[in-house]
Enzyme design. Structure first.
Site, PDB file in Angstrom:
ATOM      1  N   HIS A 111       0.839  -1.204   0.000  1.00  0.00           N
ATOM      2  CA  HIS A 111       0.000   0.000   0.000  1.00  0.00           C
ATOM      3  C   HIS A 111       0.877   1.259   0.000  1.00  0.00           C
ATOM      4  CE1 HIS A 111      -2.857  -2.889   2.091  1.00  0.00           C
ATOM      5  NE2 HIS A 111      -3.575  -2.452   1.090  1.00  0.00           N
ATOM      6  N   GLU A 121      -1.018  -4.222  -8.831  1.00  0.00           N
ATOM      7  CA  GLU A 121      -1.125  -5.238  -9.896  1.00  0.00           C
ATOM      8  C   GLU A 121      -1.379  -6.629  -9.332  1.00  0.00           C
ATOM      9  OE1 GLU A 121       2.312  -5.089 -12.405  1.00  0.00           O
ATOM     10  OE2 GLU A 121       1.648  -3.236 -13.395  1.00  0.00           O
TER      11      GLU A 121
END
Ligand code: PAF
Length: 283
Positions: free
Chosen positions: A32, A150
């Site tokens: 994150h 991703e």
């Protein structure tokens, strides 16, 4: 100083500068923080990085899974502060869904056919929940750009499709998967693994890396990954899909560029990963 806000109207009021949005469900890890860093790079020091933390009930099929999802707001805030996030938006369920969850009056964003394969096949309704909440966050925050990992490649693809097809004025940016030193893709769900499962989980990325390295056909690459994964958890899928997840690899193809996607369950924990995969034609 990171500002913590809980209400939609507080976020719609803040404005005027270039804004980047990082939507999360909290339990923040380095993956994150990579999104935050990419967001900061894009909007610059005078831009605003907004990170949302919301465990979205509409994307969970299983109430027990929703219940046990980690919620760590205090440590998340410390990480955001250290990373230079300007605003953390942490709404309640009532703030996000004032009409009520499962209300007969609910309106949602439905994914196309890509929403019911791979993750969507095993988790019916999941991507409608994801697209709906992301649509709401984009409308609330009005960012110039929004950042997604991703690792959730199908999610990233569907969000990109939604934004393109429904004409949202925002750039969707995919950020490469952050991995643990042994290769395991970082995920908030890794915390649920016991030490034996945690050790086994590293096999997933080993299998995908092994497939990438095989000099051969896509089928041979998949076979290699399958043999590395043998005995590790229950594989839900291991499949090569073309760029944009448009279609599955066809064994007749001599040139192919796409993704090798994996999902499986270790103990009670569902893990996903993916890597680029391809072959070039000799001619
Ligand atoms: O990837 C996630 O954490 C969630 O699916 C998202 C994009 C924040 C929507 O709830």
């Amino acid at each position: 100083m990171t500002e913590l806000i809980h209400h939609v109207r507080e976020l719609t009021r803040l404005s005027g500068v270039r804004r980047a949005l990082v939507p999360t469900m909290g339990a923040l890890h380095q993956g994150h923080l990579d999104l935050v860093n990419a967001a900061r790079e894009k909007v610059g020091p005078t831009g605003e990085v907004v990170l949302s933390i919301f465990v979205n009930p509409t994307q969970f099929g299983d109430p027990a899974d929703l219940e046990k999802y980690p919620r760590t707001l205090e440590t998340d805030l410390e990480k955001c502060e250290a990373q230079g996030v300007d605003v953390v938006f942490a709404p309640t369920v009532g703030e996000m869904y004032p009409e009520g969850i499962g209300s007969p009056h609910s309106i949602s964003v439905q994914p196309g056919p890509l929403g019911s394969v791979l993750e969507g096949a095993d988790r019916p309704g999941h991507f409608a929940g994801v697209l709906t909440v992301v649509c709401k966050f984009l409308n609330i925050a009005q960012p110039n750009c929004a950042f997604f990992g991703e690792k959730d490649y199908q999610q990233l693809t569907l969000i990109s499709q939604m934004v393109q097809q429904l004409n949202f004025p925002v750039d969707i940016v995919g950020v490469p998967t952050r991995r643990e030193p042994d290769g395991l893709a970082m995920s908030s769900r890794n915390a649920f693994l016991n030490s034996e499962q945690r050790e086994q989980a590293a096999t997933i990325s080993r299998a995908l890396f092994a497939a990438q390295q095989v000099q051969g056909t896509i089928r041979e690459k998949i076979d290699t990954a399958e043999s590395v994964l043998r005995g590790v958890g229950n594989t839900s899928y291991l499949v090569a899909m073309s760029e944009g997840l448009v279609r599955e690899y066809d064994p007749g193809e001599v040139a192919f560029a796409g993704r090798l996607l994996y999902a499986g369950v270790l103990g009670n924990t569902r893990l996903i990963d993916n890597m680029a995969i391809g072959i070039e034609s000799d001619t």
